[in-house]
Design a protein around this motif. Structure first.
Motif, short mmCIF file in Angstrom:
data_model
loop_
_atom_site.label_atom_id
_atom_site.label_comp_id
_atom_site.label_asym_id
_atom_site.label_seq_id
_atom_site.Cartn_x
_atom_site.Cartn_y
_atom_site.Cartn_z
N GLY A 135 0.83 -1.20 0.00
CA GLY A 135 0.00 0.00 0.00
C GLY A 135 0.86 1.25 0.00
O GLY A 135 2.10 1.19 0.03
N ARG A 136 0.23 2.38 -0.01
CA ARG A 136 0.94 3.65 -0.06
C ARG A 136 1.40 4.08 1.33
O ARG A 136 0.77 3.77 2.33
CB ARG A 136 0.05 4.74 -0.66
N ARG B 60 2.27 2.93 -4.74
CA ARG B 60 1.48 1.99 -3.94
C ARG B 60 2.30 0.86 -3.35
O ARG B 60 1.75 -0.11 -2.83
CB ARG B 60 0.34 1.41 -4.78
#
Length: 386
Positions: free
Chosen positions: A221-222, A231
């Motif tokens: 994820g970011r 990301r």
């Protein structure tokens, strides 16, 4: 019976694992001793389940108790500390098990026998009623006949991280296998590319082997603090090492090596789709549509290590050790590293760290510099000679 006695009786009657809840009354057993052992194990399982323990903890414990039963050829109400001594010697001298493994086994047997001799569960009384006075379980694991936990690290003393040169050779060799497979037009290029990326991820995020095998694509994820990684700035590790009887511990690991992020991006966007497993959640998929297993990671690692004639002391976990060591050498804050790898205490991180001689020499000069500059480097207790 007074009120206090009635209250105690009711509390004991409702206790999961109590003897009267597991033994069948009014039934004559063909093998009463075996029936008692099975009832004890059922009771222990019920007691552990009531404590919130899972089957993956309970089942191995029960299996170990059965192994001890077979070793002693005695029933639990006939066990003695001498049996523990004999079994410990067998594991040490004949099976050559690690001290940490032996201690874990001893702890399991201690827990089982403590359950049996706990008066709240009534097993000692049940045994005497069934087999006669004096025929009841006793404590067999004591401080004087079990291994104490004295050190933070009890692993193989030869285990160590990769040097930077060894790591570069290993990762370069993994990349070379992709090119060789492509040039020879033989099967296995996709798997070789996957594994080359997998090893970079183990090192680049400081992961354990099982943690790596159980990664899904969506676990990346970011990270608002590192937008340059897109990301892939944060990795959610969902299957971290669990404490006994507890579910896996989660942690978030921030990306810190840009080249490792680039490798993952290339794999996810350009290589993984070629496996034809778009609907499979796993990050590391096989050509048959399954998830790569820890044993397969280990097999590929050993093949590469032996091809390069690297020391056998280097194992998959050495990549994780290298992550801690190299970040330490680069001056990264120890607390940050500790959080990244999921250690609860700094002492656990410390035993992972094997800094190079160059790092130690540089640190020594930094420590000595201020002292020498201020004149504090003189030997104590002596005046300067003129």
């Amino acid at each position: 019976m007074g009120f206090d006695g009635m209250e105690d009786w009711l509390r004991r009657a409702e206790l999961a694992g109590a003897a009267h809840m597991e033994l069948v009354s009014g039934v004559v057993q063909l093998r009463p001793e075996d029936a008692m052992v099975e009832a004890m194990l059922r009771g222990w399982r019920a007691q552990q389940t009531a404590r919130g323990l899972k089957d993956d903890t309970i089942v191995p414990r029960e299996r170990l108790v059965r192994r001890f039963l077979a070793f002693t050829n005695e029933y639990p109400w006939a066990w003695s500390p001498g049996h523990m001594d004999e079994w410990s010697l067998h594991m040490t001298a004949e099976q050559h098990l690690a001290p940490s493994t032996i201690r874990s086994y001893q702890c399991t047997l201690r827990q089982f026998t403590e359950f049996l001799i706990d008066g709240r569960y009534g097993w000692a009384v049940a045994c005497e009623q069934a087999f006669g006075p004096g025929r009841h379980p006793v404590a067999i694991a004591h401080e004087w006949n079990t291994i104490a936990h004295l050190n933070d690290y009890e692993g193989n003393p030869e285990a160590r991280p990769f040097s930077r040169q060894e790591l570069q050779r290993f990762l370069d060799y993994a990349d070379d296998q992709v090119e060789r497979a492509v040039k020879s037009k033989r099967k296995g290029a996709l798997a070789a590319y996957r594994d080359a990326t997998l090893f970079k991820v183990i090192y680049g995020w400081g992961l354990r082997r099982t943690e790596t095998a159980k990664l899904d694509v969506v676990d990346f994820g970011r990270n608002p603090a590192a937008p340059e990684f897109g990301r892939f700035g944060m990795l959610n590790v969902r299957y971290g090492k669990a404490k006994k009887g507890q579910p896996p511990r989660r942690r978030n690991v921030a990306a810190v090596m840009d080249w490792a992020v680039e490798a993952v991006v290339d794999y996810v966007e350009n290589v993984r789709p070629r496996f034809g497993c778009e609907d499979h959640p796993a990050l590391w998929v096989t050509e048959r549509g399954g998830r790569v297993k820890p044993a397969e990671i280990n097999a590929r690692f050993v093949a590469y290590r032996e091809a390069l004639k690297l020391p056998s002391a280097l194992v998959v976990h050495s990549l994780r050790h290298s992550y801690v060591t190299h970040l330490t050498e680069d001056g990264v804050d120890r607390r940050f590293i500790q959080t990244q790898v999921g250690h609860e205490s700094d002492s656990s991180t410390a035993v992972y760290t094997h800094v190079s001689d160059d790092f130690m020499n540089t640190a020594l000069r930094r420590a000595l510099g201020p002292a020498l500059d201020s004149g504090h480097g003189s030997r104590p207790g002596r005046k300067d000679q003129r």
